[in-house]
Enzyme design. Structure first.
Site, PDB file in Angstrom:
ATOM      1  N   ASP A 309      -3.167  -6.133   8.706  1.00 14.56           N
ATOM      2  CA  ASP A 309      -3.056  -5.344   7.483  1.00 14.56           C
ATOM      3  C   ASP A 309      -2.341  -4.019   7.734  1.00 14.56           C
ATOM      4  O   ASP A 309      -2.474  -3.414   8.802  1.00 14.56           O
ATOM      5  CB  ASP A 309      -4.474  -5.076   6.951  1.00 14.56           C
ATOM      6  CG  ASP A 309      -4.478  -4.256   5.680  1.00 14.56           C
ATOM      7  OD1 ASP A 309      -4.009  -4.771   4.660  1.00 14.56           O
ATOM      8  OD2 ASP A 309      -4.942  -3.099   5.714  1.00 14.56           O
ATOM      9  N   GLU A 362       1.613  -7.735   7.674  1.00 19.68           N
ATOM     10  CA  GLU A 362       1.768  -7.262   6.292  1.00 19.68           C
ATOM     11  C   GLU A 362       2.496  -5.929   6.389  1.00 19.68           C
ATOM     12  O   GLU A 362       1.890  -4.875   6.530  1.00 19.68           O
ATOM     13  CB  GLU A 362       0.401  -7.110   5.611  1.00 19.68           C
ATOM     14  CG  GLU A 362       0.496  -6.851   4.111  1.00 19.68           C
ATOM     15  CD  GLU A 362       0.044  -5.469   3.698  1.00 19.68           C
ATOM     16  OE1 GLU A 362       0.361  -5.059   2.580  1.00 19.68           O
ATOM     17  OE2 GLU A 362      -0.602  -4.767   4.500  1.00 19.68           O
TER      18      GLU A 362
END
Length: 640
Positions: A309, A362
């Site tokens: 993330d 990401e």
């Protein structure tokens, strides 16, 4: 689990940032010491005057079970305590350099107390795995040349019981697997499951990096969930958050009264936008902690991949600072050089240990070579979310069709960079929250047009180069935004259009799996060719996907307006007989059933840069797939 001895070698590796199984060194482990059964506690607290283990077993009295500073390591504290049992809760009572006593959860704990409790919990990781066949097959798995349809999930809001309570890992396992198999997904991606205090953070603000969240059960329950997925040929990916952590008092922030996991420089330590703390990637002990954590989930829980993330927050020193001050690197730039080195080290270590792992970034910027190997200057991931494609297409699909012709580049621009990285095309949870509206409700027009537009978008998405990810609820047309605190609106399947959309996604997924041309060459130009990318006046595009064998080909035509295009001539790459094999406007999917039922024989009329062409009908707000049924040669028609 085999423990690491607290000795010169293991502590040396830890302090130089290369102890990639430091969870065997630190934390609480059942063992024996001086021929007596006990629990060994070990923690790194370099600025502490004293550390004690406290819990119900000693009335939380920090005078009872004091730890000893190890002679082997800088700031490593150790204690051996008898008489403890699985399930006992504990914390570390740390006397800071100023003399204050603070209570901290164990950074390496394997289990945690259920919120609002914040203590760590003693546990043994004992589970009898039954996924040997999956593990064997994975050793020869090449994800680049195989299909990948990822179903993204938040476990707490996928489905709840009649009382509105969340399901446990064991309760949800069989239900999820049955659903995912029926819908033809290949992987599940789970939003973060490391222990976190606040439900509203969705798991992205963590306190227990080695603890699977107690909201849904214990570590063995989650192992069972993964095991059931693997025995049903479903891969499991976990969202992992090494970019920042929450500020809660029991967590990593000021762990021993001073910065330990974060930088001493406040500008580097804090992400002001998210009100979180950034890891200090230049600190070698933090490197050991995080890389060990990644390998812990991959090895101990048999996970198939990690979706990392907020990589941009790691890469850029000014990320999350808005217009406020930030600290540049030694060369005056905004790149976080320590984070870059850490990512190199992380990916190198993971792929050395488990080569087939999916390491997915990401990453929302245009940082180059994210998915290229470290030894050629890349960050070392093997996949990256294509955020540019996602943003462009959601903006385009949200436009009234009358304005799409002026924004045609939003559809075509992604092919300028589609093969610069190994991409996953994400339609994730982030796009259906915070006032962004659900995917279905982003579509303009009336009730029918919303469904038609979404079906067209999905068919285009499925044919575009790149692996696929879809968030739960989007496959049956959730109308409202996702709510982490409630179940999906499964009752919508009782309504014909939602039921038809659900059938459509299932059949579209099946088409993808059954046609290698849609995934064999995802990362190469050889798998994609434009036919027509400039018909902006009609908002039509045409292209084809090709597999490794010449006869593997799907021609894709997209009409992004509600107008039926009669007698539309389109070029085709080869001379032959073509047939429509998939149509998002079919009546069974809720469409208007404008279909091309007859086969087409290509004509020797050049069009769109092709020597052959044919005339057909393009249904409204729809995408059709064509397959060549027979090839026409000088000797006549030959069946493909």
């Amino acid at each position: 689990m085999k423990l690491s001895a607290i000795d010169d070698y293991s502590t040396f590796l830890y302090h130089q940032g290369t102890n990639y199984s430091s969870y065997r060194l630190f934390g609480a482990h059942f063992t024996s010491y001086k021929r007596k059964s006990c629990v060994r506690f070990a923690v790194w607290a370099p600025h502490a005057q004293q550390v004690s283990v406290v819990g119900d077993f000693n009335n939380w009295d920090d005078r009872m079970d004091r730890m000893t500073a190890s002679s082997y390591g800088n700031g490593i504290w150790v204690a051996y305590i008898e008489g403890l049992q699985e399930g006992d809760i504990y914390k570390y009572a740390i006397t800071t350099s100023s003399g204050d006593v603070i209570l901290k959860s164990d950074p390496y704990a394997f289990a945690s107390e259920l919120r609002p409790g914040t203590a760590s919990k003693l546990t043994k990781l004992h589970y009898h795995w039954k996924d040997k066949n999956w593990q064997r097959d994975c050793q020869n798995y090449d994800s680049y040349k195989n299909p990948m349809l990822i179903y993204e999930m938040h476990l707490g809001s996928w489905r709840r019981n009649a009382a509105g309570d969340v399901l446990t890992y064991r309760e949800i396992a069989q239900q999820v697997v049955a659903y995912v198999k029926d819908m033809n997904y290949t992987h599940i991606e789970l939003m973060p499951l490391c222990e976190y205090p606040f439900d509203g953070s969705w798991g992205y603000q963590i306190t227990g990096y080695f603890s699977v969240t107690s909201r849904y059960g214990n570590p063995e329950d989650f192992m069972y969930f993964v095991d059931v997925c693997h025995r049903n040929h479903i891969g499991v990916i976990l969202d992992w958050v090494p970019g920042h952590y929450c500020r809660d008092a029991q967590g990593l922030r000021f762990f021993d009264g001073q910065p330990v996991y974060e930088s001493e420089n406040e500008l580097l330590a804090e992400n002001q936008e998210w009100d979180t703390m950034n890891f200090d990637y230049g600190r070698t002990e933090v490197q050991s902690f995080l890389i060990s954590n990644a390998l812990f989930w991959l090895t101990q829980f048999h996970l198939d991949g990690l979706r990392i993330d907020a990589v941009a927050n790691m890469l850029y020193l000014d990320y999350g600072h808005g217009a406020g001050p930030w600290q540049s690197n030694a060369y005056g730039g905004r790149e976080n050089l320590d984070a870059i080195d850490f990512l190199h080290k992380l990916n190198t270590a993971v792929f050395a240990a488990i080569p087939q792992t999916l390491m997915i970034a990401e990453e929302s910027s245009a940082w180059p070579l994210v998915t290229k190997p470290v030894d050629v200057g890349g960050l070392g991931f093997n996949y990256k979310w294509n955020m540019g494609w996602m943003n462009d297409m959601l903006k385009y699909m949200s436009l009234d069709p009358i304005y799409r012709k002026e924004n045609h580049n939003l559809v075509t621009f992604s092919l300028c960079y589609a093969f610069s990285e190994n991409f996953i095309l994400p339609l994730s949870h982030d796009e259906v929250v915070h006032g962004k509206r659900s995917l279905l409700n982003k579509m303009p027009g009336d009730y029918w047009q919303k469904f038609a537009g979404l079906r067209a978008f999905y068919a285009y998405w499925m044919a575009h180069p790149g692996k696929k990810l879809l968030f739960m609820g989007c496959d049956f047309g959730q109308f409202i935004e996702w709510n982490y605190n409630d179940s999906l609106d499964w009752h919508l399947l009782e309504y014909p259009m939602h039921h038809a959309l659900h059938d459509y996604v299932r059949e579209l997924n099946a088409y993808y799996l059954e046609h290698p041309e849609l995934w064999q060459e995802d990362c190469e130009w050889s798998g994609f060719s434009w036919i027509s990318c400039d018909d902006c006046n009609n908002s039509v595009i045409a292209f084809y996907r090709r597999g490794r064998e010449n006869n593997l080909m799907t021609v894709v035509l997209c009409n992004f307006t509600p107008i039926v295009r009669h007698s539309y001539r389109v070029g085709v790459p080869e001379k032959g007989v073509y047939a429509e094999v998939f149509n998002s406007d079919a009546e069974r999917f809720g469409g208007s059933d404008v279909c091309n039922t007859d086969a087409f024989v290509s004509e020797d009329i050049p069009m769109h840069g092709q020597n052959q062409s044919m005339v057909l009908t393009l249904p409204p707000l729809a995408v059709i797939y064509l397959k060549m049924q027979s090839e026409i040669t000088d000797n006549g028609t030959e069946k493909i």
